[in-house]
Structures are given as C-alpha cells and as structure tokens.
Motif scaffolding. Sequence first.
Motif, PDB file in Angstrom:
ATOM      1  N   THR A  70      74.813  61.094  96.809  1.00 20.88           N
ATOM      2  CA  THR A  70      74.095  59.967  96.210  1.00 20.88           C
ATOM      3  C   THR A  70      73.441  60.344  94.892  1.00 20.88           C
ATOM      4  OG1 THR A  70      73.650  59.143  98.443  1.00 20.88           O
ATOM      5  CG2 THR A  70      72.399  58.163  96.644  1.00 20.88           C
ATOM      6  N   ILE A  71      72.763  61.477  94.846  1.00 24.51           N
ATOM      7  CA  ILE A  71      72.008  61.795  93.637  1.00 24.51           C
ATOM      8  C   ILE A  71      72.882  62.362  92.526  1.00 24.51           C
ATOM      9  CG2 ILE A  71      69.896  62.159  94.946  1.00 24.51           C
ATOM     10  CD1 ILE A  71      70.255  65.160  94.583  1.00 24.51           C
ATOM     11  N   THR A  72      74.064  62.926  92.861  1.00 20.71           N
ATOM     12  CA  THR A  72      74.926  63.486  91.813  1.00 20.71           C
ATOM     13  C   THR A  72      75.950  62.479  91.299  1.00 20.71           C
ATOM     14  OG1 THR A  72      76.448  64.410  93.460  1.00 20.71           O
ATOM     15  CG2 THR A  72      74.665  65.826  92.682  1.00 20.71           C
ATOM     16  N   LYS A  73      76.399  61.559  92.143  1.00 20.41           N
ATOM     17  CA  LYS A  73      77.436  60.603  91.741  1.00 20.41           C
ATOM     18  C   LYS A  73      76.873  59.252  91.308  1.00 20.41           C
ATOM     19  CE  LYS A  73      80.608  63.573  92.869  1.00 20.41           C
ATOM     20  NZ  LYS A  73      81.369  64.302  91.816  1.00 20.41           N
ATOM     21  N   LEU A  74      75.682  58.907  91.769  1.00 19.58           N
ATOM     22  CA  LEU A  74      75.158  57.570  91.512  1.00 19.58           C
ATOM     23  C   LEU A  74      73.826  57.595  90.768  1.00 19.58           C
ATOM     24  CD1 LEU A  74      75.965  55.959  94.975  1.00 19.58           C
ATOM     25  CD2 LEU A  74      77.242  55.689  92.847  1.00 19.58           C
ATOM     26  N   ASP A  75      73.506  58.720  90.139  1.00 13.44           N
ATOM     27  CA  ASP A  75      72.249  58.803  89.394  1.00 13.44           C
ATOM     28  C   ASP A  75      72.188  57.752  88.286  1.00 13.44           C
ATOM     29  OD1 ASP A  75      74.395  60.450  88.425  1.00 13.44           O
ATOM     30  OD2 ASP A  75      73.025  61.237  86.908  1.00 13.44           O
ATOM     31  N   TRP A  76      73.315  57.532  87.601  1.00 11.48           N
ATOM     32  CA  TRP A  76      73.358  56.548  86.516  1.00 11.48           C
ATOM     33  C   TRP A  76      73.063  55.138  87.023  1.00 11.48           C
ATOM     34  CZ3 TRP A  76      76.853  52.629  87.238  1.00 11.48           C
ATOM     35  CH2 TRP A  76      77.849  52.851  88.204  1.00 11.48           C
ATOM     36  N   PHE A  77      73.547  54.835  88.232  1.00 12.22           N
ATOM     37  CA  PHE A  77      73.341  53.502  88.799  1.00 12.22           C
ATOM     38  C   PHE A  77      71.856  53.248  89.051  1.00 12.22           C
ATOM     39  CE2 PHE A  77      72.667  50.978  92.664  1.00 12.22           C
ATOM     40  CZ  PHE A  77      73.215  49.773  92.270  1.00 12.22           C
ATOM     41  N   PHE A  78      71.181  54.209  89.681  1.00 10.15           N
ATOM     42  CA  PHE A  78      69.763  54.037  89.951  1.00 10.15           C
ATOM     43  C   PHE A  78      68.969  53.882  88.655  1.00 10.15           C
ATOM     44  CE2 PHE A  78      70.743  56.059  94.133  1.00 10.15           C
ATOM     45  CZ  PHE A  78      70.193  55.076  94.939  1.00 10.15           C
ATOM     46  N   MET A  79      69.314  54.650  87.635  1.00 11.27           N
ATOM     47  CA  MET A  79      68.565  54.575  86.381  1.00 11.27           C
ATOM     48  C   MET A  79      68.770  53.235  85.685  1.00 11.27           C
ATOM     49  SD  MET A  79      68.918  58.459  84.872  1.00 11.27           S
ATOM     50  CE  MET A  79      67.683  58.176  83.607  1.00 11.27           C
ATOM     51  N   ILE A  80      69.995  52.742  85.676  1.00 14.78           N
ATOM     52  CA  ILE A  80      70.266  51.456  85.019  1.00 14.78           C
ATOM     53  C   ILE A  80      69.547  50.319  85.739  1.00 14.78           C
ATOM     54  CG2 ILE A  80      72.068  49.732  84.598  1.00 14.78           C
ATOM     55  CD1 ILE A  80      73.965  52.019  83.928  1.00 14.78           C
ATOM     56  N   ILE A  81      69.605  50.303  87.059  1.00  9.48           N
ATOM     57  CA  ILE A  81      69.050  49.179  87.795  1.00  9.48           C
ATOM     58  C   ILE A  81      67.524  49.161  87.716  1.00  9.48           C
ATOM     59  CG2 ILE A  81      68.755  50.157  90.129  1.00  9.48           C
ATOM     60  CD1 ILE A  81      70.272  47.643  91.135  1.00  9.48           C
ATOM     61  N   VAL A  82      66.887  50.326  87.716  1.00  9.98           N
ATOM     62  CA  VAL A  82      65.428  50.357  87.610  1.00  9.98           C
ATOM     63  C   VAL A  82      64.993  50.022  86.183  1.00  9.98           C
ATOM     64  CG1 VAL A  82      63.371  51.794  87.853  1.00  9.98           C
ATOM     65  CG2 VAL A  82      65.178  51.921  89.561  1.00  9.98           C
ATOM     66  N   ASN A  83      65.763  50.436  85.182  1.00  8.90           N
ATOM     67  CA  ASN A  83      65.484  49.993  83.805  1.00  8.90           C
ATOM     68  C   ASN A  83      65.494  48.470  83.719  1.00  8.90           C
ATOM     69  OD1 ASN A  83      65.253  52.575  82.786  1.00  8.90           O
ATOM     70  ND2 ASN A  83      67.351  52.674  82.019  1.00  8.90           N
ATOM     71  N   PHE A  84      66.453  47.851  84.379  1.00  9.22           N
ATOM     72  CA  PHE A  84      66.541  46.388  84.368  1.00  9.22           C
ATOM     73  C   PHE A  84      65.304  45.763  85.006  1.00  9.22           C
ATOM     74  CE2 PHE A  84      67.620  42.414  86.521  1.00  9.22           C
ATOM     75  CZ  PHE A  84      68.024  41.648  85.436  1.00  9.22           C
ATOM     76  N   PHE A  85      64.810  46.359  86.090  1.00  7.72           N
ATOM     77  CA  PHE A  85      63.623  45.817  86.750  1.00  7.72           C
ATOM     78  C   PHE A  85      62.420  45.804  85.799  1.00  7.72           C
ATOM     79  CE2 PHE A  85      65.336  47.452  91.084  1.00  7.72           C
ATOM     80  CZ  PHE A  85      66.183  46.352  91.153  1.00  7.72           C
ATOM     81  N   VAL A  86      62.260  46.862  85.012  1.00  3.81           N
ATOM     82  CA  VAL A  86      61.157  46.924  84.054  1.00  3.81           C
ATOM     83  C   VAL A  86      61.291  45.821  83.006  1.00  3.81           C
ATOM     84  CG1 VAL A  86      60.010  48.324  82.301  1.00  3.81           C
ATOM     85  CG2 VAL A  86      60.864  49.403  84.382  1.00  3.81           C
ATOM     86  N   ILE A  87      62.487  45.674  82.445  1.00  2.00           N
ATOM     87  CA  ILE A  87      62.717  44.660  81.420  1.00  2.00           C
ATOM     88  C   ILE A  87      62.469  43.268  81.988  1.00  2.00           C
ATOM     89  CG2 ILE A  87      64.483  43.631  79.939  1.00  2.00           C
ATOM     90  CD1 ILE A  87      65.752  46.452  79.772  1.00  2.00           C
ATOM     91  N   PHE A  88      62.916  43.036  83.212  1.00  2.00           N
ATOM     92  CA  PHE A  88      62.735  41.728  83.848  1.00  2.00           C
ATOM     93  C   PHE A  88      61.250  41.402  84.013  1.00  2.00           C
ATOM     94  CE2 PHE A  88      62.271  39.184  87.761  1.00  2.00           C
ATOM     95  CZ  PHE A  88      63.001  38.062  87.391  1.00  2.00           C
ATOM     96  N   CYS A  89      60.461  42.358  84.475  1.00  2.00           N
ATOM     97  CA  CYS A  89      59.033  42.126  84.672  1.00  2.00           C
ATOM     98  C   CYS A  89      58.322  41.849  83.347  1.00  2.00           C
ATOM     99  CB  CYS A  89      58.389  43.333  85.362  1.00  2.00           C
ATOM    100  SG  CYS A  89      58.769  43.488  87.112  1.00  2.00           S
ATOM    101  N   ILE A  90      58.634  42.642  82.341  1.00  2.00           N
ATOM    102  CA  ILE A  90      57.987  42.435  81.042  1.00  2.00           C
ATOM    103  C   ILE A  90      58.365  41.079  80.461  1.00  2.00           C
ATOM    104  CG2 ILE A  90      57.890  43.279  78.660  1.00  2.00           C
ATOM    105  CD1 ILE A  90      58.204  46.115  79.782  1.00  2.00           C
ATOM    106  N   ALA A  91      59.624  40.687  80.619  1.00  2.00           N
ATOM    107  CA  ALA A  91      60.058  39.378  80.120  1.00  2.00           C
ATOM    108  C   ALA A  91      59.312  38.243  80.820  1.00  2.00           C
ATOM    109  CB  ALA A  91      61.562  39.223  80.311  1.00  2.00           C
ATOM    110  N   LEU A  92      59.093  38.372  82.121  1.00  2.00           N
ATOM    111  CA  LEU A  92      58.385  37.323  82.859  1.00  2.00           C
ATOM    112  C   LEU A  92      56.973  37.105  82.320  1.00  2.00           C
ATOM    113  CD1 LEU A  92      59.209  37.768  86.665  1.00  2.00           C
ATOM    114  CD2 LEU A  92      59.949  35.936  85.132  1.00  2.00           C
TER     115      LEU A  92
END
Length: 537
Positions: A70-92
């Motif tokens: 999980t942490i070696t193959k999907l690290d990029w996925f977790f980083m992208i999705i959490v970045n999106f959460f930050v942008i979504f909250c700030i936009a709201l």
Amino acid sequence: MTDSSPDSGEIETDFTVGQDNIDGNLGPIGFDIHNPVFVISGLTAVGFVLLTLIFPDQAGATFAAVRDFTITKLDWFFMIIVNFFVIFCIALIFMPISKVRLGGKDAVPEYSYLEWFAMLFAAGMGIGLLFFGVLEPVYHMNVSGPLGVASPIAADGSIIGENVEAARAMGLAATFYHWGLHGWAVYAIMALALSLFTYNKGLPFSIRSCFYPVLGDRVWGWWGHIIDILAVFATLFGLATSLGLGAQQANAGFNFAFGLGISTNAQVIIIILVTAVALVSVWRGLDGGVKILSEINMGIAVLFFLFVLLAGPTLVGLNGFWTGLVAYTRDIIPLSNPFGRTDDAYRQGWTAFYWAWWISWAPFVGMFIARVSRGRTVREFIICVLLIPSLIIFVWMGVFGGIAIDQILVSPETSLVKANVIDSYSPELSLFGMLNELPFTRTASTIAIFLALVFFVTSSDSGSLVVDTITAGGKIDAPVPQRIFWCVIEGLIAIVLLIGGGLSALQAGVTATGLPFSVLMLVMCYTVFQGLRSEPR
C-alpha cells in the motif's frame, strides 16, 4: 418531502423507505442490533481477533505484505486525494453556501468555544502529540531528508555547520505538513457531511446518510450496509494503531522513569488496564464521561507544555514554532507534490502512512466533531476545524521538536534523543530522551506517562461511542452493553495487532482500511456540495 429532480437542486429527505432495515431490534442481551451492520461487523471483528491469536506468525507476514504494497505502490494516490480535500475545504470557505448554519438558521451551538476545542483536542490529536512531537522533527532533520535537505550530523558524529539551519527548518516543516491542514481537511469533510445530512436534512446520524444524494433510497439497503461496515473497520483499525502506539510509549516511559521492563506482555497489560478505565467513561456517556475526561486532558496537556517550554530553553522552543511555520508555509507545495523530489522513504514510509491513518480516523473523529458542532455556520466550522487544531499542533511540535533538535546540535555525543531516534531508533523513547535534559526529569516523565494514558482513554471511549452509533443505525443513545462491547473489541484488536507484528501490523491495519474509505470520502465531497446547494441561505 421535497422535489428531488435535477433541476430543483433539492435533496430528497424522506428516508422512510427501508427504514426498518436500520432501526434494528433489541437483542436478548440488551443490544440494539442494527441488522446486518452490527452482526457482520461484530462477528468479523471477533473472527479477526481469534485468527490472529491462533496464527500470529502468518498474520504478521500478511500484515507486513499489506503495509509494504500500500505505501510503496499507492503513495501517489493518497497524496493526490488528500491534496484535493484541502483545496475543496478552502474553496468552500469562500463560497456563498458557507453561510449555511448546521442545524438550520435558528440553531444555537451546544458547547462553548473552549469546550468545543477541548473535545477536538482530545479526540483529534491525542497520543500522536506525545509520540511524534519529538520523534518526527528530529527524524526528518537527520534521517529522512525531505526535498533533498542533507543531515547536519556527519558519519563521525560531528556537526556540519552549513547544513544546520536548512535541516532544522525542514525537520519542523515536514512534521507540520503531516499534522496540519491536510489531515484536518480529512476530518472536516467527514464531520461537515455528517452534520449537514443529519441536522439539516433529518437523516440518521450514520455514514451512509452522507451518500443519499448519490444512492437515494438504496442507501438504506446493502449499499448503505457496506458503507457503514467499512466505516466501522476503518475506525477500529485507526484507533487500534493509536492505542498500540500509546501502549508502547507508556511502557517505554515506565522503563525510563522506574526501570520496568519493555515487552509485548507489558504493553498488553497496559491496554487491558486502560480499556477498563475507558469502559467507565463509555458507561457514563458523552457529557458524563468523554467531555469531563477531555477537559481534564486538555488542562494536563497545557500544564505539561508550559513546563517543557519554561523549564527548557524557552526562546529555542518558541523559535522552533516560528521556524517551522515559516518553512511549512514556504514548502507546503513541494512537500505535497506526489511526483516531486521528496525522498521516497519520507513519502512512502511517512506521508502515505499518515494519510491512510488520518482517513481511517475520519469516521471516528468526524462523527465526534459532528456531534459537538451543531449550530456553527459552515464557514465558521471549516475555519475552526482546519486552523485552530493545526495551530495548537504547530506550537506543541515546534516547541518540543525545536528543543530536542537543539539538544542534539549542542551535545550530540550525550543526547538521549539522538541515541533513541538516530542511533538505535527507539521512537517510543524519544520524548523521554528530551525530558532527560530538563529539570525534574522523573516527575515530568511521570506526568507524560499519565497524559499518554488519559489520551489513550479518551480515544478509546470516544471511538466506542462512534462505532456504537454506526452499528446502531445512527442512534446516539444505544444501550450501554453495546458500547461496552465495542470498547472491549477495540482493546482486543490493538492487542492482537501488537502480538501479530507490532508496528508493521498496526500500519497494515490502517492502510488496508484507509484505502477503500478514501474513495468514499472523494464521493462525499460531491454529496456535501450538492447538499449545501439545496439549503436555504
């Protein structure tokens, strides 16, 4: 009932269809059984505990494989999705829909700001402050090297002067990144969704309710059951990780202050004893147990923080906060770039695990925050949930991390922090290594142990109430025996994970449950936006 046609922008709020599937039945031992969520979750949890105890070696190997993949193959996925959460909250925050009040235009907050922040503090931060407050800034400064910043400590133990300030700032900034806006954006989305669909739309206080705009009445069937079951296991494994870390640190503290041995058996005993205390708090409920413990916890934590700040080099500690804040503000974008030049060990071993951990905690902390946040506007809610806890964490970790870093740079040959974090890597001893160079070491260490145990209790009892709510179909007053059942199960899962592989098993449980729930949270952003659009402003 409202018009739910696409043109109306309204959300259907008649949830009577299939309601018999979630109301549950009072079982023979007093359980308010939410069939099949309670039955499936309970039996699966018990089965997991038994299998891990029967086959500990096989379980340990499986846990390690899950974590590594999980942490070696999907690290990029977790980083992208959490970045999106930050942008979504700030936009709201800047949208007109942020004027919506949770609970309706006439809703009034049930708790004062001080009470609200105290419960946020105890439930949302907890053991991590003590376990990682010293460990992480020191580790990132000297070992992981985010963004290619070199360690200031040479192989022979000497200090490389030209690397000191850059490494100090990066160690603190990398820590702030893991404990700041990104993590709290995860909690904010979950809590906002639950508050909106429960208080404003009149749906049950359950994770499935957040998906009504997408699933409609199917949310009361198997789609909803699956969502709630995933939420239960994300919560259980997220909590188990924190409880396991807390037991390891408490055990290390007893060894440091009183010479007691460090062993898995000792940590199991600690979990059992603390779970017993948590049972009393769970029995007393939110206001009679959790709220009181949260306020006590906050008071002790503030006093402990002030002791470290005033007994240690005060200006060094305050400078650690400021240095970290400036570096965090400057480097937040490169640190959060999943394809940038951040060191792989840092991105995979730390960031990917952290984001999975925050996501797995989201049902727990999100439901807890939602329960105490009625009456706040969306803008007030997001700003406070994002900024207030982040700033508290930055101050805490800036002071603790700044003082520990200074101890290493001033006396690398005698620093116990260096010995525990860099030389032998005993992370559970990092805090006590820092306290060793302050006055009243044994007293301070005893207070730190007690604080860790209280954090342990507040996490356990709060989590039990949340899991109980999910498995009882959204009810917040389920029978006491049911709360006790889940409190015991949480402790057992933490125990079997420690027995079945220690830290790697704890990390595996988090990443395995955090992955599917991250996808659900992405959909939740859409449902929150749709729900807010349909609210009168």
